[in-house]
Design a protein around this motif. Structure first.
Motif, PDB file in Angstrom:
ATOM      1  N   ALA A 149      17.313 -25.224 -18.323  1.00  0.00           N
ATOM      2  CA  ALA A 149      16.874 -24.421 -19.384  1.00  0.00           C
ATOM      3  C   ALA A 149      17.935 -24.603 -20.669  1.00  0.00           C
ATOM      4  O   ALA A 149      17.433 -24.349 -21.612  1.00  0.00           O
ATOM      5  N   THR A 197      16.914 -30.248 -21.745  1.00  0.00           N
ATOM      6  CA  THR A 197      16.034 -30.458 -22.821  1.00  0.00           C
ATOM      7  C   THR A 197      16.537 -30.628 -24.158  1.00  0.00           C
ATOM      8  O   THR A 197      15.966 -31.482 -24.952  1.00  0.00           O
ATOM      9  N   VAL A 198      17.582 -30.021 -24.427  1.00  0.00           N
ATOM     10  CA  VAL A 198      18.091 -30.072 -25.966  1.00  0.00           C
ATOM     11  C   VAL A 198      18.574 -31.567 -25.845  1.00  0.00           C
ATOM     12  O   VAL A 198      18.314 -32.220 -27.053  1.00  0.00           O
ATOM     13  N   ILE A 241      25.351 -14.274 -23.704  1.00  0.00           N
ATOM     14  CA  ILE A 241      25.623 -15.769 -23.130  1.00  0.00           C
ATOM     15  C   ILE A 241      26.891 -15.812 -22.474  1.00  0.00           C
ATOM     16  O   ILE A 241      27.093 -15.981 -21.414  1.00  0.00           O
ATOM     17  N   LEU A 254      23.542 -23.680 -28.548  1.00  0.00           N
ATOM     18  CA  LEU A 254      22.576 -22.805 -29.592  1.00  0.00           C
ATOM     19  C   LEU A 254      23.322 -22.563 -30.719  1.00  0.00           C
ATOM     20  O   LEU A 254      22.525 -23.005 -31.831  1.00  0.00           O
ATOM     21  N   MET A 311      22.617 -25.729 -33.027  1.00  0.00           N
ATOM     22  CA  MET A 311      21.566 -25.935 -33.339  1.00  0.00           C
ATOM     23  C   MET A 311      21.071 -25.048 -34.479  1.00  0.00           C
ATOM     24  O   MET A 311      20.103 -25.254 -35.414  1.00  0.00           O
ATOM     25  N   MET A 341      18.656 -17.766 -21.675  1.00  0.00           N
ATOM     26  CA  MET A 341      18.734 -19.373 -22.181  1.00  0.00           C
ATOM     27  C   MET A 341      17.408 -19.840 -22.287  1.00  0.00           C
ATOM     28  O   MET A 341      17.250 -20.947 -22.744  1.00  0.00           O
ATOM     29  N   PHE A 368      15.060 -19.667 -24.415  1.00  0.00           N
ATOM     30  CA  PHE A 368      14.729 -20.203 -25.748  1.00  0.00           C
ATOM     31  C   PHE A 368      15.588 -21.354 -26.519  1.00  0.00           C
ATOM     32  O   PHE A 368      15.146 -21.683 -27.428  1.00  0.00           O
ATOM     33  N   ILE A 369      16.739 -21.711 -25.841  1.00  0.00           N
ATOM     34  CA  ILE A 369      17.532 -22.618 -26.358  1.00  0.00           C
ATOM     35  C   ILE A 369      16.661 -23.829 -26.433  1.00  0.00           C
ATOM     36  O   ILE A 369      16.656 -24.528 -27.448  1.00  0.00           O
ATOM     37  N   ALA A 370      15.906 -24.143 -25.315  1.00  0.00           N
ATOM     38  CA  ALA A 370      15.083 -25.506 -25.208  1.00  0.00           C
ATOM     39  C   ALA A 370      14.134 -25.480 -26.586  1.00  0.00           C
ATOM     40  O   ALA A 370      13.856 -26.398 -27.172  1.00  0.00           O
ATOM     41  N   ILE A 373      14.456 -23.715 -29.370  1.00  0.00           N
ATOM     42  CA  ILE A 373      15.157 -23.907 -30.523  1.00  0.00           C
ATOM     43  C   ILE A 373      15.309 -25.567 -30.898  1.00  0.00           C
ATOM     44  O   ILE A 373      15.274 -26.018 -31.933  1.00  0.00           O
TER      45      ILE A 373
END
Lengths: 325, 97
Positions: A62, A66-67, A200, A231, A234, B69, B71-73, B75
């Motif tokens: 999560a 993906t980032v 977090i 985060l 970004m 976490m 919603f990090i993806a 964003i």
């Protein structure tokens, strides 16, 4: 019975996703689907009682993977170029490997089989029945990971360190992007991130230091720490994050974590024990102190957390600060 | 109580399936983004329900990680995806491929 049904449905989902990803030429869709793949895997890990693994999957899937994929798609193109000619040989290799793997599963014991070798082995039984009296730590996974199998975990941490070093070498010279990527400038994302980042970080601390009692530990906490910084990077821009956590310091933290881990082991040698034998950590003379295990595991997990956090953040920096080729 | 948890688990699995179909079919970027976001929420619920179904409510820790976490993806998608391509055009590309 119900759990069996749920497991079968989840595995069906995984199967469908794997086929769709394989057939898709749209890489953006593939990244989105692999995100879902990771979510389903985490559900399966939870059902199979592998809570610590589910935690890792949650944090990595999560938070970070993906980032990184999206950043890479941004640097290249999101459409896979069509193959020049249909390739028969790779298909054969894939079918053969798959066939061998399926054939090999015939020899594996059924899931949860009490007669399986792993449940009968003396080592397993020792870990399960004596870990509490030996270390006074309720979570057996943590005891096995950091104490009984401390060598292996030191090796794993070194692997993370090596991977980070490899990325630094390959992407070492950051090509500054000429046109900085546009800010989102979206108040919802900005305020949402501002509100969530402290929590977090707080939760990451809980995961780091509560690993003795519940699921979690250095690996999971490290990724979560990094996710908070990612985060931040970004929502504002990676350059803002560089001011908060300079790359020079973060790069040194990658090595410091491994160093801390190994130093605990060597300190044990000086106290007269074996490498990574935490029992001797706090002892004076002949009298062993049972709290040594606690302190040892705490320090070692801190080392793991540091290395993982710094490695993840380094990955993000190296990719995010890179201009389009 | 177990019957309630089982029904909710299967209900969540059903909506997961719907989200999965949307993510696989598209056709626009926004369908996929929403599908993944929704799937994340489903996962949080699912882990919570399964935790109670198997009498291990301490699984909620993992659900919390996802809640924090998830919603990090999303964003990342908003930040690094070039939306200047017309979504309708992408739909057309999809049909051709």
């Amino acid at each position: 019975m119900i759990i069996h049904g749920i497991t079968i449905i989840l595995f069906l989902f995984l199967y469908v996703i794997a086929i769709v990803i394989g057939r898709s030429r749209n890489l953006f869709a593939a990244v989105m689907l692999s995100g879902i793949f990771s979510l389903i895997s985490a559900c399966l890990f939870v059902i199979m009682d592998a809570v610590d693994v589910a935690f890792t999957e949650a944090a990595v899937g999560a938070g970070v993977s993906t980032v990184l994929m999206m950043i890479v798609l941004n640097l290249t193109s999101d459409r896979e170029s069509p193959p020049v000619q249909p390739k028969v040989f790779p298909l054969l290799v894939a079918l053969l490997t798959g066939g061998v793997l399926i054939y090999a599963t015939k020899d594996m014991p059924a899931f949860g089989d009490p007669e399986a070798l792993i449940h009968q082995s003396q080592t397993t039984n020792h870990y399960l029945w004596h870990s509490f009296e030996e270390s006074h730590i309720p979570n057996v996974v943590t005891t096995v990971l950091a104490s009984y199998r401390g060598y292996d975990t030191l090796g794993e941490t070194t692997v993370v360190f090596t991977a980070a070093v490899a990325v630094m070498l390959l992407l070492g010279h950051v090509r500054e992007s000429e046109t900085p990527p546009k800010l989102i400038n979206d108040p919802i994302a900005l305020v949402g991130a501002k509100m969530l980042i402290p929590y977090i970080l707080l939760f990451a601390l809980y995961v780091q230091f509560h690993g003795d009692f519940g699921p979690g530990g250095g690996f999971q906490a490290g990724v979560m720490f990094a996710a908070a910084f990612v985060l931040h990077g970004m929502v504002l821009s990676p350059k803002h994050t560089l001011k908060a956590a300079p790359a020079l310091i973060i790069e040194k933290l990658v090595a410091l974590g491994v160093l801390l881990y190994a130093a605990v082991g060597i300190y044990c040698l000086f106290k007269g024990g074996n490498f990574l034998e935490y029992d001797v950590l706090l002892s004076h003379g002949e009298k062993p102190n049972p709290h040594g295990q606690h302190i040892g595991i705490l320090l070692v997990e801190a080392g793991v957390g540091l290395t993982v956090f710094a490695a993840m953040l380094t990955l993000f920096y190296k990719f995010a600060l890179r201009g389009k080729a | 109580m177990e019957i309630v948890y089982s029904i909710s688990a299967f209900g969540i699995l059903f909506s997961m399936m719907l989200a999965l179909i949307r993510a696989a079919q598209g056709p626009t970027v926004f369908d996929r983004i929403l599908a993944v976001n929704m799937f994340g929420t489903m996962t949080v619920l699912f882990i919570g329900v399964v935790g109670y179904l198997t009498n291990r409510p301490d699984f909620l820790d993992i659900a919390l990680v996802y809640a924090l976490m998830n919603f990090i993806a999303i964003i990342a998608v908003l930040r690094y995806r070039d939306f200047s391509v017309d979504p309708a055009e992408e739909a057309e590309n999809h049909e051709h491929s």
